[in-house]
Design an enzyme around this catalytic site. Structure first.
Site, PDB file in Angstrom:
ATOM      1  N   HIS A 193       2.022   7.104   9.299  1.00  0.00           N
ATOM      2  CA  HIS A 193       1.993   6.753  10.715  1.00  0.00           C
ATOM      3  C   HIS A 193       2.676   7.832  11.539  1.00  0.00           C
ATOM      4  O   HIS A 193       3.471   8.620  11.001  1.00  0.00           O
ATOM      5  CB  HIS A 193       2.720   5.422  10.971  1.00  0.00           C
TER       6      HIS A 193
ATOM      7  N   ARG B 159      -4.823   5.156   9.829  1.00  0.00           N
ATOM      8  CA  ARG B 159      -4.789   3.729  10.161  1.00  0.00           C
ATOM      9  C   ARG B 159      -5.231   3.429  11.601  1.00  0.00           C
ATOM     10  O   ARG B 159      -5.616   2.305  11.904  1.00  0.00           O
ATOM     11  CB  ARG B 159      -3.374   3.186   9.947  1.00  0.00           C
TER      12      ARG B 159
ATOM     13  N   CYS C 260       9.693   0.098  11.244  1.00  0.00           N
ATOM     14  CA  CYS C 260       8.564  -0.779  10.917  1.00  0.00           C
ATOM     15  C   CYS C 260       8.986  -2.152  10.401  1.00  0.00           C
ATOM     16  O   CYS C 260       8.143  -3.027  10.201  1.00  0.00           O
ATOM     17  CB  CYS C 260       7.614  -0.119   9.930  1.00  0.00           C
TER      18      CYS C 260
ATOM     19  N   LEU D 222       0.820  -1.201   0.000  1.00  0.00           N
ATOM     20  CA  LEU D 222       0.000   0.000   0.000  1.00  0.00           C
ATOM     21  C   LEU D 222       0.862   1.263   0.000  1.00  0.00           C
ATOM     22  O   LEU D 222       1.906   1.315   0.652  1.00  0.00           O
ATOM     23  CB  LEU D 222      -0.904   0.012   1.234  1.00  0.00           C
TER      24      LEU D 222
ATOM     25  N   GLU E 137       6.138  -4.354  12.341  1.00  0.00           N
ATOM     26  CA  GLU E 137       5.886  -3.515  13.515  1.00  0.00           C
ATOM     27  C   GLU E 137       4.418  -3.137  13.643  1.00  0.00           C
ATOM     28  O   GLU E 137       3.913  -2.942  14.749  1.00  0.00           O
ATOM     29  CB  GLU E 137       6.738  -2.246  13.436  1.00  0.00           C
ATOM     30  N   ASP E 138       3.723  -3.029  12.523  1.00  0.00           N
ATOM     31  CA  ASP E 138       2.338  -2.573  12.565  1.00  0.00           C
ATOM     32  C   ASP E 138       1.388  -3.586  13.192  1.00  0.00           C
ATOM     33  O   ASP E 138       0.242  -3.252  13.499  1.00  0.00           O
ATOM     34  CB  ASP E 138       1.850  -2.237  11.151  1.00  0.00           C
TER      35      ASP E 138
ATOM     36  N   ASP F  56       2.407  -6.297   2.466  1.00  0.00           N
ATOM     37  CA  ASP F  56       2.933  -5.400   3.497  1.00  0.00           C
ATOM     38  C   ASP F  56       3.431  -6.121   4.740  1.00  0.00           C
ATOM     39  O   ASP F  56       3.802  -5.479   5.722  1.00  0.00           O
ATOM     40  CB  ASP F  56       1.853  -4.391   3.896  1.00  0.00           C
TER      41      ASP F  56
ATOM     42  N   ARG G 203      -4.410  -5.895   5.538  1.00  0.00           N
ATOM     43  CA  ARG G 203      -3.288  -6.248   6.408  1.00  0.00           C
ATOM     44  C   ARG G 203      -3.708  -7.061   7.634  1.00  0.00           C
ATOM     45  O   ARG G 203      -2.861  -7.481   8.412  1.00  0.00           O
ATOM     46  CB  ARG G 203      -2.559  -4.977   6.851  1.00  0.00           C
TER      47      ARG G 203
END
Length: 401
Positions: free
Chosen positions: A310, A280, A395, A166, A214-215, A209, A234
């Protein structure tokens, strides 16, 4: 939300039941085998061992509650002690039920049984406690004691369709997948050379992704909060991360719908946790995170994010707590107690490797020079292919201290 103590109670009881049941079955089987598998011996063997099993259940439950299963070596000691004490208590209860007098002869028989009829039971408890018992306990409670003091970085290999990742705030560029793989290898190597144990989350080929691991979770001491990514595509990434975090022995909590939270929106500075409210991460996600980590001693500060993907695309923090960021991407610098502007967009992200060393992107030489001038050692890595997908050095890993 299930409390930590609630899970600890359930985990302790479940482990105790597993230990007692396995030890009971194993010792009865040994007695039957020793007596030529004569079925007539079964009632007596079961009656003899049931009191040992009940004692082991109670003792293991109590020991687990008091931390007896928090680390493997402690579990080994717990198993040996519980095994011995349970056969003594179980035999004493059996004597009482049978109305036997506790004279010197009875005590002599009891001590002799420790290397005789009771030996299979306490050996079984000693073996099962740090193996099956500990596994049951950890699967439910998730204590991190077994790896206390370690510095672990979870990483995830790039998917074959990385180029389809993305892109929200920048123009899409062509991604060189082969170069990205080499850069990822170099990133992991840099963490390892800095003394971090790198652990790979199971690959997720097809989830473009997923490399931005980390997300999918945020770690607070012994607790990991599994995120609910703001991008629907995701959300399948979190299962692999949760499995890896459980394997590290962390207690697991999670963000639930309708809340959304990306780990890249969470910046920890001491006991203050800045959380970006942007595309997000929504308000409900922030509210849930606040409720989850307030009991752990953290204060959540919500930060508006409108100019970057972010929060940590715009700002991160140095080891001394100074927040650094690229001002054109920061909505309000006054939110942070100490803010230091950096001259490049890719210079906003640092991974703290130690109290005097940070990891930064080599695409921000002026920012690197600035941080070095503050007395820090900077390890540089080239992550240009990931920066094309709004990625940064933070990330690509989940750090567990």
């Amino acid at each position: 939300m299930t409390t930590s103590w609630g899970r600890r109670l359930i985990a302790s009881l479940s482990a105790a039941v597993a230990v007692a049941a396995i030890a009971f079955i194993a010792s009865v089987v040994v007695l039957l085998t020793a007596n030529g598998l004569a079925s007539t011996i079964l009632p007596n063997a079961a009656e003899f061992m049931i009191f040992n099993a009940l004692a082991a259940l109670v003792l293991t439950f109590a020991a687990a509650l008091l931390g007896g299963l928090d680390r493997r070596w402690i579990a080994v000691v717990t198993g040996i002690v519980v095994g011995l004490v349970s056969v003594v208590l179980g035999t004493l209860v059996l004597y009482s039920v049978l109305g036997a007098a506790l004279n010197s002869t009875a005590w002599g028989q009891l001590w002799s049984s420790l290397i005789g009829i009771n030996l299979p039971f306490w050996l079984a408890v000693a073996v099962v406690t740090p193996t099956a018992g500990l596994a049951v306990y950890r699967s439910i409670e998730g204590t991190r004691g077994a790896r206390a003091g370690a510095t672990v970085a979870l990483v995830r290999i790039p998917a074959s369709n990385l180029s389809e990742g993305l892109v929200t705030h920048i123009e899409r560029e062509s991604v060189d997948a082969e170069l990205a793989d080499k850069q990822w290898d170099a990133y992991v190597a840099a963490l390892s050379e800095a003394g971090w144990q790198t652990v790979e989350v199971a690959s997720a080929d097809g989830l473009a992704d997923a490399v931005f691991v980390e997300d999918t979770a945020v770690v607070f001491g012994d607790t990991a909060v599994i995120s609910l990514p703001g991008a629907d595509s995701r959300r399948a990434e979190t299962a692999g991360t949760e499995a890896a975090l459980r394997a590290q022995g962390l207690h697991i909590e999670r963000i639930e719908a309708p809340g959304t939270l990306d780990g890249g929106d969470v910046l920890k500075v001491g006991s203050t946790v800045y959380v970006g409210r942007g595309g997000r991460t929504n308000a409900e996600g922030i509210r849930q995170l606040r409720a989850l980590i307030a009991p752990l001693g953290y204060t959540v500060v919500a930060v508006p994010v409108t100019k970057a993907l972010h929060l940590k695309t715009a700002v991160t923090a140095l080891p001394d707590g100074t927040v650094i960021g690229y001002e054109p991407l920061v909505d309000n610098t006054s939110i942070f107690e100490r803010f230091l502007p950096v001259p490049e967009a890719h210079g906003t992200a640092v991974v703290v490797l130690s109290e005097d060393t940070v990891l930064m992107s080599s695409s921000a030489p002026k920012s690197v020079a600035l941080i070095e001038d503050l007395g820090y050692t900077v390890v540089q890595v080239d992550i240009s292919e990931f920066e094309k997908l709004e990625g940064c050095v933070t990330c690509l890993s989940i750090r567990i201290r």
